[in-house]
Design a protein around this motif. Structure first.
Motif, PDB file in Angstrom:
ATOM      1  N   GLU A  63      14.959   0.969   3.960  1.00 24.79           N
ATOM      2  CA  GLU A  63      14.557   1.816   2.813  1.00 24.79           C
ATOM      3  C   GLU A  63      14.897   0.987   1.571  1.00 24.79           C
ATOM      4  O   GLU A  63      16.024   0.518   1.522  1.00 24.79           O
ATOM      5  N   ILE A  64      13.777   0.451   1.053  1.00 23.70           N
ATOM      6  CA  ILE A  64      14.121  -0.397  -0.113  1.00 23.70           C
ATOM      7  C   ILE A  64      13.508   0.351  -1.146  1.00 23.70           C
ATOM      8  O   ILE A  64      12.348   0.800  -1.591  1.00 23.70           O
ATOM      9  N   ASP A  65      14.559   0.352  -2.392  1.00 30.28           N
ATOM     10  CA  ASP A  65      13.839   0.608  -3.747  1.00 30.28           C
ATOM     11  C   ASP A  65      13.073  -0.221  -4.535  1.00 30.28           C
ATOM     12  O   ASP A  65      13.179  -1.496  -4.644  1.00 30.28           O
ATOM     13  N   ILE A  66      11.758   0.283  -4.869  1.00 35.61           N
ATOM     14  CA  ILE A  66      10.880  -0.471  -5.448  1.00 35.61           C
ATOM     15  C   ILE A  66      10.791   0.054  -7.067  1.00 35.61           C
ATOM     16  O   ILE A  66      10.410   1.089  -7.269  1.00 35.61           O
ATOM     17  N   PRO A  67      11.137  -0.847  -7.856  1.00 38.01           N
ATOM     18  CA  PRO A  67      11.266  -0.428  -9.301  1.00 38.01           C
ATOM     19  C   PRO A  67       9.789  -0.065  -9.677  1.00 38.01           C
ATOM     20  O   PRO A  67       8.663  -0.616  -9.395  1.00 38.01           O
ATOM     21  N   ALA A  68       9.960   1.043 -10.521  1.00 41.90           N
ATOM     22  CA  ALA A  68       8.591   1.195 -11.208  1.00 41.90           C
ATOM     23  C   ALA A  68       7.815   0.362 -11.945  1.00 41.90           C
ATOM     24  O   ALA A  68       6.403   0.088 -12.089  1.00 41.90           O
ATOM     25  N   SER A  69       8.436  -0.642 -12.536  1.00 44.07           N
ATOM     26  CA  SER A  69       7.786  -1.844 -13.101  1.00 44.07           C
ATOM     27  C   SER A  69       7.014  -2.615 -12.274  1.00 44.07           C
ATOM     28  O   SER A  69       5.954  -3.516 -12.684  1.00 44.07           O
ATOM     29  N   MET A 121       4.358   3.299  -2.369  1.00 44.89           N
ATOM     30  CA  MET A 121       3.742   2.232  -2.940  1.00 44.89           C
ATOM     31  C   MET A 121       3.480   1.065  -2.283  1.00 44.89           C
ATOM     32  O   MET A 121       2.526   0.137  -2.964  1.00 44.89           O
ATOM     33  N   LEU A 122       3.689   0.960  -1.118  1.00 45.96           N
ATOM     34  CA  LEU A 122       3.090  -0.036  -0.046  1.00 45.96           C
ATOM     35  C   LEU A 122       1.976   0.428   0.745  1.00 45.96           C
ATOM     36  O   LEU A 122       1.369  -0.248   1.543  1.00 45.96           O
ATOM     37  N   GLU A 123       1.303   1.584   0.440  1.00 46.09           N
ATOM     38  CA  GLU A 123       0.121   2.098   1.262  1.00 46.09           C
ATOM     39  C   GLU A 123      -0.988   1.069   1.235  1.00 46.09           C
ATOM     40  O   GLU A 123      -1.600   0.867   2.102  1.00 46.09           O
ATOM     41  N   ILE A 124      -1.399   0.943  -0.278  1.00 41.96           N
ATOM     42  CA  ILE A 124      -2.415  -0.073  -0.375  1.00 41.96           C
ATOM     43  C   ILE A 124      -1.883  -1.364  -0.944  1.00 41.96           C
ATOM     44  O   ILE A 124      -0.835  -1.237  -1.669  1.00 41.96           O
ATOM     45  N   TYR A 125      -2.149  -2.411  -0.443  1.00 42.64           N
ATOM     46  CA  TYR A 125      -1.657  -3.912  -1.029  1.00 42.64           C
ATOM     47  C   TYR A 125      -1.909  -3.850  -2.313  1.00 42.64           C
ATOM     48  O   TYR A 125      -2.923  -3.965  -2.940  1.00 42.64           O
ATOM     49  N   LYS A 126      -0.535  -4.215  -2.954  1.00 43.12           N
ATOM     50  CA  LYS A 126      -0.515  -4.884  -4.002  1.00 43.12           C
ATOM     51  C   LYS A 126       0.365  -5.771  -4.408  1.00 43.12           C
ATOM     52  O   LYS A 126       1.557  -5.816  -3.776  1.00 43.12           O
ATOM     53  N   THR A 127       0.042  -7.030  -5.145  1.00 46.39           N
ATOM     54  CA  THR A 127       0.912  -8.215  -4.942  1.00 46.39           C
ATOM     55  C   THR A 127       2.565  -7.782  -5.353  1.00 46.39           C
ATOM     56  O   THR A 127       3.413  -8.186  -4.627  1.00 46.39           O
ATOM     57  N   GLU A 128       2.766  -7.449  -6.505  1.00 45.52           N
ATOM     58  CA  GLU A 128       4.193  -7.002  -7.002  1.00 45.52           C
ATOM     59  C   GLU A 128       4.961  -6.231  -6.171  1.00 45.52           C
ATOM     60  O   GLU A 128       6.113  -6.710  -5.752  1.00 45.52           O
ATOM     61  N   PRO A 129       4.592  -5.199  -5.478  1.00 44.27           N
ATOM     62  CA  PRO A 129       5.357  -4.163  -4.727  1.00 44.27           C
ATOM     63  C   PRO A 129       5.678  -5.079  -3.582  1.00 44.27           C
ATOM     64  O   PRO A 129       6.930  -5.172  -2.836  1.00 44.27           O
ATOM     65  N   TYR A 130       4.655  -5.608  -2.782  1.00 46.96           N
ATOM     66  CA  TYR A 130       4.817  -6.313  -1.608  1.00 46.96           C
ATOM     67  C   TYR A 130       5.872  -7.557  -1.697  1.00 46.96           C
ATOM     68  O   TYR A 130       6.810  -7.935  -1.122  1.00 46.96           O
TER      69      TYR A 130
END
Length: 340
Positions: free
Chosen positions: A186-192, A73-82
Protein backbone atom coordinates in the motif's frame (compact mmCIF):
# COMPACT_ATOMS: atom_id res chain seq x y z
CA UNK A 1 25.33 5.90 -3.23
CA UNK A 2 26.70 2.56 -2.04
CA UNK A 3 25.97 0.23 -4.96
CA UNK A 4 26.71 -2.79 -2.76
CA UNK A 5 23.40 -2.17 -0.98
CA UNK A 6 21.42 -2.85 -4.16
CA UNK A 7 20.31 -6.43 -4.79
CA UNK A 8 17.83 -8.21 -7.03
CA UNK A 9 16.54 -8.02 -10.60
CA UNK A 10 13.20 -6.22 -10.91
CA UNK A 11 10.83 -6.30 -13.89
CA UNK A 12 8.01 -3.82 -14.45
CA UNK A 13 5.09 -5.80 -15.88
CA UNK A 14 2.56 -3.83 -17.91
CA UNK A 15 -1.13 -4.61 -17.78
CA UNK A 16 -4.02 -3.51 -19.96
CA UNK A 17 -7.55 -4.01 -18.64
CA UNK A 18 -6.05 -6.01 -15.74
CA UNK A 19 -4.33 -8.51 -18.06
CA UNK A 20 -0.53 -8.56 -18.14
CA UNK A 21 1.23 -7.97 -21.46
CA UNK A 22 3.54 -10.58 -22.99
CA UNK A 23 6.59 -8.31 -22.94
CA UNK A 24 6.59 -8.39 -19.13
CA UNK A 25 6.51 -12.19 -19.14
CA UNK A 26 9.36 -12.25 -21.65
CA UNK A 27 11.41 -9.98 -19.41
CA UNK A 28 10.79 -12.21 -16.39
CA UNK A 29 12.38 -15.05 -18.37
CA UNK A 30 15.46 -12.98 -19.19
CA UNK A 31 15.62 -11.60 -15.65
CA UNK A 32 15.77 -15.19 -14.37
CA UNK A 33 18.89 -15.79 -16.46
CA UNK A 34 20.53 -12.58 -15.23
CA UNK A 35 19.58 -13.26 -11.61
CA UNK A 36 21.04 -16.75 -11.74
CA UNK A 37 24.37 -15.34 -12.90
CA UNK A 38 24.63 -12.87 -10.03
CA UNK A 39 23.01 -15.07 -7.38
CA UNK A 40 19.86 -13.11 -6.65
CA UNK A 41 16.07 -13.19 -7.06
CA UNK A 42 13.63 -11.95 -9.71
CA UNK A 43 10.91 -9.57 -8.57
CA UNK A 44 7.97 -8.73 -10.83
CA UNK A 45 6.20 -5.43 -10.14
CA UNK A 46 2.56 -5.02 -11.17
CA UNK A 47 0.58 -1.80 -10.75
CA UNK A 48 -3.14 -1.29 -11.35
CA UNK A 49 -6.47 -1.53 -9.60
CA UNK A 50 -8.09 -4.99 -9.85
CA UNK A 51 -4.91 -6.91 -10.61
CA UNK A 52 -4.95 -9.67 -8.00
CA UNK A 53 -5.90 -12.38 -10.51
CA UNK A 54 -2.61 -11.86 -12.42
CA UNK A 55 -0.20 -12.40 -9.51
CA UNK A 56 -0.08 -16.18 -9.91
CA UNK A 57 0.72 -15.87 -13.62
CA UNK A 58 3.85 -13.85 -12.85
CA UNK A 59 5.08 -16.52 -10.46
CA UNK A 60 4.29 -19.27 -12.96
CA UNK A 61 6.45 -17.57 -15.59
CA UNK A 62 9.48 -17.30 -13.31
CA UNK A 63 9.15 -14.49 -10.75
CA UNK A 64 10.49 -15.39 -7.29
CA UNK A 65 8.74 -12.40 -5.73
CA UNK A 66 5.66 -10.53 -6.95
CA UNK A 67 5.08 -7.00 -5.67
CA UNK A 68 1.58 -5.75 -6.38
CA UNK A 69 0.37 -2.22 -5.80
CA UNK A 70 -3.37 -1.76 -6.24
CA UNK A 71 -4.73 1.80 -6.15
CA UNK A 72 -7.61 3.59 -7.92
CA UNK A 73 -5.16 6.12 -9.35
CA UNK A 74 -3.25 3.29 -11.07
CA UNK A 75 -6.21 1.80 -12.94
CA UNK A 76 -5.39 3.62 -16.18
CA UNK A 77 -1.79 4.47 -16.94
CA UNK A 78 -0.69 7.99 -16.05
CA UNK A 79 2.96 8.94 -15.99
CA UNK A 80 3.18 10.70 -12.64
CA UNK A 81 1.34 8.22 -10.37
CA UNK A 82 3.23 5.28 -11.86
CA UNK A 83 6.56 7.12 -11.57
CA UNK A 84 5.88 7.98 -7.93
CA UNK A 85 5.07 4.38 -6.99
CA UNK A 86 8.07 2.87 -8.77
CA UNK A 87 10.42 5.46 -7.27
CA UNK A 88 9.10 4.61 -3.81
CA UNK A 89 9.62 0.88 -4.44
CA UNK A 90 13.18 1.50 -5.63
CA UNK A 91 13.95 3.52 -2.49
CA UNK A 92 12.61 0.72 -0.30
CA UNK A 93 13.87 -2.42 -2.05
CA UNK A 94 17.02 -1.10 -3.77
CA UNK A 95 17.06 -3.34 -6.87
CA UNK A 96 20.35 -3.82 -8.67
CA UNK A 97 18.68 -4.08 -12.09
CA UNK A 98 15.27 -2.83 -13.26
CA UNK A 99 13.87 -3.82 -16.66
CA UNK A 100 10.99 -2.33 -18.67
CA UNK A 101 9.43 -3.18 -22.00
CA UNK A 102 10.32 -0.81 -24.85
CA UNK A 103 6.65 -0.16 -25.54
CA UNK A 104 4.85 3.16 -25.78
CA UNK A 105 4.17 2.94 -22.04
CA UNK A 106 7.65 1.76 -21.10
CA UNK A 107 9.34 4.42 -23.21
CA UNK A 108 7.33 7.06 -21.38
CA UNK A 109 7.72 5.65 -17.88
CA UNK A 110 11.29 4.33 -17.67
CA UNK A 111 13.07 7.66 -18.44
CA UNK A 112 10.94 9.46 -15.87
CA UNK A 113 11.72 6.84 -13.21
CA UNK A 114 15.46 6.85 -13.98
CA UNK A 115 15.53 10.62 -13.68
CA UNK A 116 13.59 10.52 -10.42
CA UNK A 117 16.02 8.09 -8.78
CA UNK A 118 19.06 9.63 -10.50
CA UNK A 119 20.40 6.67 -12.41
CA UNK A 120 21.12 5.78 -16.03
CA UNK A 121 18.86 4.12 -18.59
CA UNK A 122 19.74 2.22 -21.78
CA UNK A 123 16.78 2.32 -24.14
CA UNK A 124 15.55 -0.10 -26.78
CA UNK A 125 17.93 -2.95 -25.96
CA UNK A 126 18.20 -6.15 -27.95
CA UNK A 127 20.80 -7.97 -25.79
CA UNK A 128 21.28 -8.08 -22.01
CA UNK A 129 24.29 -9.78 -20.40
CA UNK A 130 26.22 -9.78 -17.15
CA UNK A 131 29.93 -8.87 -17.13
CA UNK A 132 31.57 -11.67 -15.17
CA UNK A 133 34.34 -9.62 -13.56
CA UNK A 134 32.12 -6.84 -12.21
CA UNK A 135 28.52 -8.14 -12.36
CA UNK A 136 27.63 -4.98 -14.29
CA UNK A 137 24.69 -5.18 -16.67
CA UNK A 138 25.86 -5.01 -20.29
CA UNK A 139 22.97 -3.49 -22.22
CA UNK A 140 23.36 -3.62 -26.01
CA UNK A 141 21.27 -1.57 -28.42
CA UNK A 142 21.47 -0.47 -32.05
CA UNK A 143 22.92 2.99 -32.64
CA UNK A 144 23.50 5.30 -35.62
CA UNK A 145 20.45 4.02 -37.46
CA UNK A 146 21.19 0.39 -36.68
CA UNK A 147 24.63 0.46 -38.29
CA UNK A 148 26.48 0.03 -34.98
CA UNK A 149 25.72 -2.04 -31.88
CA UNK A 150 26.54 -0.11 -28.70
CA UNK A 151 27.04 -1.86 -25.36
CA UNK A 152 26.39 0.46 -22.43
CA UNK A 153 27.12 0.08 -18.71
CA UNK A 154 26.11 2.09 -15.66
CA UNK A 155 28.92 1.35 -13.18
CA UNK A 156 28.39 4.07 -10.57
CA UNK A 157 24.63 4.29 -10.12
CA UNK A 158 21.81 1.91 -9.21
CA UNK A 159 19.53 0.48 -10.29
CA UNK A 160 20.89 -0.33 -13.72
CA UNK A 161 17.87 0.30 -15.94
CA UNK A 162 17.01 -0.79 -19.47
CA UNK A 163 14.04 -0.99 -21.78
CA UNK A 164 13.87 -4.08 -23.99
CA UNK A 165 12.00 -4.59 -27.24
CA UNK A 166 8.98 -6.90 -27.23
CA UNK A 167 9.69 -10.25 -28.83
CA UNK A 168 13.45 -10.14 -28.23
CA UNK A 169 13.47 -12.29 -25.09
CA UNK A 170 11.83 -15.67 -24.71
CA UNK A 171 9.20 -16.57 -22.10
CA UNK A 172 9.96 -19.44 -19.78
CA UNK A 173 7.53 -22.37 -19.79
CA UNK A 174 4.40 -21.74 -17.71
CA UNK A 175 4.55 -23.67 -14.42
CA UNK A 176 1.71 -22.91 -12.04
CA UNK A 177 3.32 -25.12 -9.37
CA UNK A 178 6.25 -22.69 -8.96
CA UNK A 179 6.32 -21.19 -5.47
CA UNK A 180 6.67 -17.43 -5.17
CA UNK A 181 6.44 -14.77 -2.50
CA UNK A 182 3.59 -12.27 -2.81
CA UNK A 183 3.93 -8.76 -1.37
CA UNK A 184 0.87 -6.55 -1.68
CA UNK A 185 2.03 -3.02 -0.95
CA UNK A 186 0.00 0.00 0.00
CA UNK A 187 1.67 3.18 -1.19
CA UNK A 188 0.21 6.61 -0.63
CA UNK A 189 0.00 8.56 -3.86
CA UNK A 190 -0.23 12.34 -3.32
CA UNK A 191 -3.14 14.10 -4.98
CA UNK A 192 -0.59 16.29 -6.78
CA UNK A 193 0.43 13.25 -8.84
CA UNK A 194 -3.01 13.16 -10.41
CA UNK A 195 -2.16 16.04 -12.72
CA UNK A 196 -3.67 14.66 -15.94
CA UNK A 197 -7.35 14.07 -16.58
CA UNK A 198 -8.22 11.26 -18.98
CA UNK A 199 -11.49 12.18 -20.67
CA UNK A 200 -11.88 9.08 -22.80
CA UNK A 201 -10.04 5.89 -23.70
CA UNK A 202 -10.55 5.01 -27.37
CA UNK A 203 -9.62 1.46 -28.31
CA UNK A 204 -8.88 0.68 -31.93
CA UNK A 205 -8.28 -2.67 -33.57
CA UNK A 206 -5.32 -3.08 -35.88
CA UNK A 207 -6.31 -3.65 -39.49
CA UNK A 208 -3.41 -6.07 -39.97
CA UNK A 209 -2.05 -8.95 -37.93
CA UNK A 210 1.28 -8.70 -36.11
CA UNK A 211 4.20 -10.45 -37.80
CA UNK A 212 5.51 -11.36 -34.34
CA UNK A 213 2.51 -13.66 -33.91
CA UNK A 214 2.84 -15.41 -37.29
CA UNK A 215 4.07 -19.05 -37.27
CA UNK A 216 5.39 -18.68 -40.83
CA UNK A 217 7.00 -15.61 -42.42
CA UNK A 218 7.90 -15.13 -46.08
CA UNK A 219 10.29 -12.21 -45.96
CA UNK A 220 11.51 -10.06 -48.82
CA UNK A 221 14.65 -8.02 -49.31
CA UNK A 222 15.98 -5.73 -52.00
CA UNK A 223 16.21 -8.71 -54.35
CA UNK A 224 12.40 -8.85 -54.55
CA UNK A 225 12.70 -5.87 -56.90
CA UNK A 226 9.74 -3.73 -55.89
CA UNK A 227 6.09 -3.72 -54.79
CA UNK A 228 5.17 -6.09 -57.61
CA UNK A 229 7.59 -8.67 -56.26
CA UNK A 230 5.82 -8.72 -52.92
CA UNK A 231 2.63 -9.91 -54.64
CA UNK A 232 4.45 -13.19 -55.31
CA UNK A 233 5.51 -13.42 -51.67
CA UNK A 234 1.90 -12.81 -50.62
CA UNK A 235 0.81 -15.81 -52.71
CA UNK A 236 3.37 -18.06 -51.03
CA UNK A 237 2.52 -16.80 -47.55
CA UNK A 238 -1.20 -17.30 -48.20
CA UNK A 239 -0.65 -20.90 -49.33
CA UNK A 240 1.44 -21.66 -46.25
CA UNK A 241 -0.88 -19.89 -43.79
CA UNK A 242 1.72 -17.27 -42.92
CA UNK A 243 2.46 -13.58 -43.37
CA UNK A 244 4.81 -11.42 -45.42
CA UNK A 245 7.58 -9.46 -43.76
CA UNK A 246 10.56 -7.51 -45.09
CA UNK A 247 14.00 -6.06 -44.55
CA UNK A 248 14.55 -2.38 -43.86
CA UNK A 249 15.57 -1.67 -47.45
CA UNK A 250 12.05 -2.55 -48.59
CA UNK A 251 10.21 -0.50 -45.98
CA UNK A 252 12.49 2.47 -46.67
CA UNK A 253 11.47 2.25 -50.34
CA UNK A 254 7.78 2.02 -49.32
CA UNK A 255 7.44 -1.36 -51.04
CA UNK A 256 5.68 -2.62 -47.91
CA UNK A 257 4.33 -1.22 -44.62
CA UNK A 258 6.79 -0.23 -41.91
CA UNK A 259 5.18 -2.55 -39.35
CA UNK A 260 6.30 -5.53 -41.48
CA UNK A 261 10.00 -4.75 -40.98
CA UNK A 262 12.21 -7.37 -39.32
CA UNK A 263 15.53 -6.40 -37.76
CA UNK A 264 17.25 -4.22 -35.21
CA UNK A 265 15.25 -1.15 -36.20
CA UNK A 266 12.12 -3.21 -36.83
CA UNK A 267 10.61 -6.20 -35.03
CA UNK A 268 12.20 -9.30 -33.60
CA UNK A 269 10.45 -12.48 -34.72
CA UNK A 270 10.64 -16.19 -33.81
CA UNK A 271 8.44 -18.04 -36.33
CA UNK A 272 8.54 -21.79 -36.90
CA UNK A 273 9.51 -21.13 -40.53
CA UNK A 274 11.26 -18.05 -41.94
CA UNK A 275 11.75 -17.89 -45.71
CA UNK A 276 14.22 -15.13 -46.62
CA UNK A 277 13.79 -14.09 -50.26
CA UNK A 278 16.39 -11.81 -51.83
CA UNK A 279 17.76 -10.79 -48.43
CA UNK A 280 21.53 -10.31 -48.24
CA UNK A 281 21.78 -11.11 -44.52
CA UNK A 282 23.13 -7.89 -43.01
CA UNK A 283 23.68 -8.19 -39.27
CA UNK A 284 20.93 -5.65 -38.61
CA UNK A 285 18.36 -7.94 -40.24
CA UNK A 286 19.73 -11.23 -38.93
CA UNK A 287 19.50 -9.94 -35.34
CA UNK A 288 15.73 -9.79 -35.76
CA UNK A 289 15.14 -13.32 -37.11
CA UNK A 290 18.04 -15.61 -36.21
CA UNK A 291 16.02 -17.32 -33.45
CA UNK A 292 13.51 -18.69 -35.99
CA UNK A 293 13.11 -22.48 -35.74
CA UNK A 294 13.78 -23.15 -39.44
CA UNK A 295 15.36 -20.61 -41.82
CA UNK A 296 15.20 -21.07 -45.59
CA UNK A 297 17.20 -18.60 -47.70
CA UNK A 298 16.78 -17.89 -51.43
CA UNK A 299 19.40 -15.67 -53.04
CA UNK A 300 21.19 -15.42 -56.39
CA UNK A 301 24.48 -14.58 -54.65
CA UNK A 302 26.00 -17.76 -53.25
CA UNK A 303 28.26 -15.66 -50.98
CA UNK A 304 25.34 -13.81 -49.35
CA UNK A 305 25.64 -13.66 -45.56
CA UNK A 306 22.08 -14.94 -45.11
CA UNK A 307 23.34 -18.45 -45.95
CA UNK A 308 25.49 -18.35 -42.77
CA UNK A 309 22.37 -18.50 -40.60
CA UNK A 310 20.10 -20.50 -42.93
CA UNK A 311 19.23 -24.13 -42.27
CA UNK A 312 18.40 -24.58 -45.96
CA UNK A 313 19.91 -22.43 -48.71
CA UNK A 314 18.75 -22.16 -52.34
CA UNK A 315 21.04 -20.34 -54.76
CA UNK A 316 18.92 -18.97 -57.58
CA UNK A 317 16.39 -16.42 -58.79
CA UNK A 318 13.48 -16.15 -56.36
CA UNK A 319 11.20 -15.14 -59.26
CA UNK A 320 11.76 -18.62 -60.74
CA UNK A 321 12.00 -20.63 -57.50
CA UNK A 322 8.85 -19.32 -55.81
CA UNK A 323 6.51 -19.94 -58.80
CA UNK A 324 7.85 -23.51 -58.98
CA UNK A 325 7.28 -23.85 -55.24
CA UNK A 326 3.70 -22.60 -55.62
CA UNK A 327 3.12 -25.14 -58.39
CA UNK A 328 4.32 -27.97 -56.16
CA UNK A 329 2.09 -26.75 -53.31
CA UNK A 330 -0.89 -26.79 -55.68
CA UNK A 331 -0.07 -30.36 -56.77
CA UNK A 332 0.07 -31.43 -53.12
CA UNK A 333 -3.27 -29.77 -52.41
CA UNK A 334 -4.89 -31.55 -55.37
CA UNK A 335 -3.41 -34.89 -54.31
CA UNK A 336 -4.68 -34.46 -50.77
CA UNK A 337 -8.12 -33.51 -52.04
CA UNK A 338 -8.25 -36.61 -54.23
CA UNK A 339 -7.47 -38.83 -51.25
CA UNK A 340 -10.32 -37.44 -49.15
Amino acid sequence: MNIEDYKGVFVFVEQVDNVVSNVGLELIGKASDLAQQIGTKVTAVLLGKNIESEYKKLGAYGADVVVGVAHPMLEIYKTEPYTHVLAELIKEYKPEIFLFGATALGRDLAPRVSSRVQTGLTADCTVLEIEEETNHLLATRPAFGGNVMATIICPKHRPQMATVRPGVMEMRPYDESRPFELIQKEIDIPASCDNVEILEVVKTKSTSADIQEAPILVSGGRGVGGKEGFALLEQVASKLGGMVSASRACTDENWIEKDRQVGQTGKTVRPKLYIACGISGAIQHVAGMEESELIVAINKDETASIFDVADIGLVGDLHKILPAFLEELSKTEHANSALK
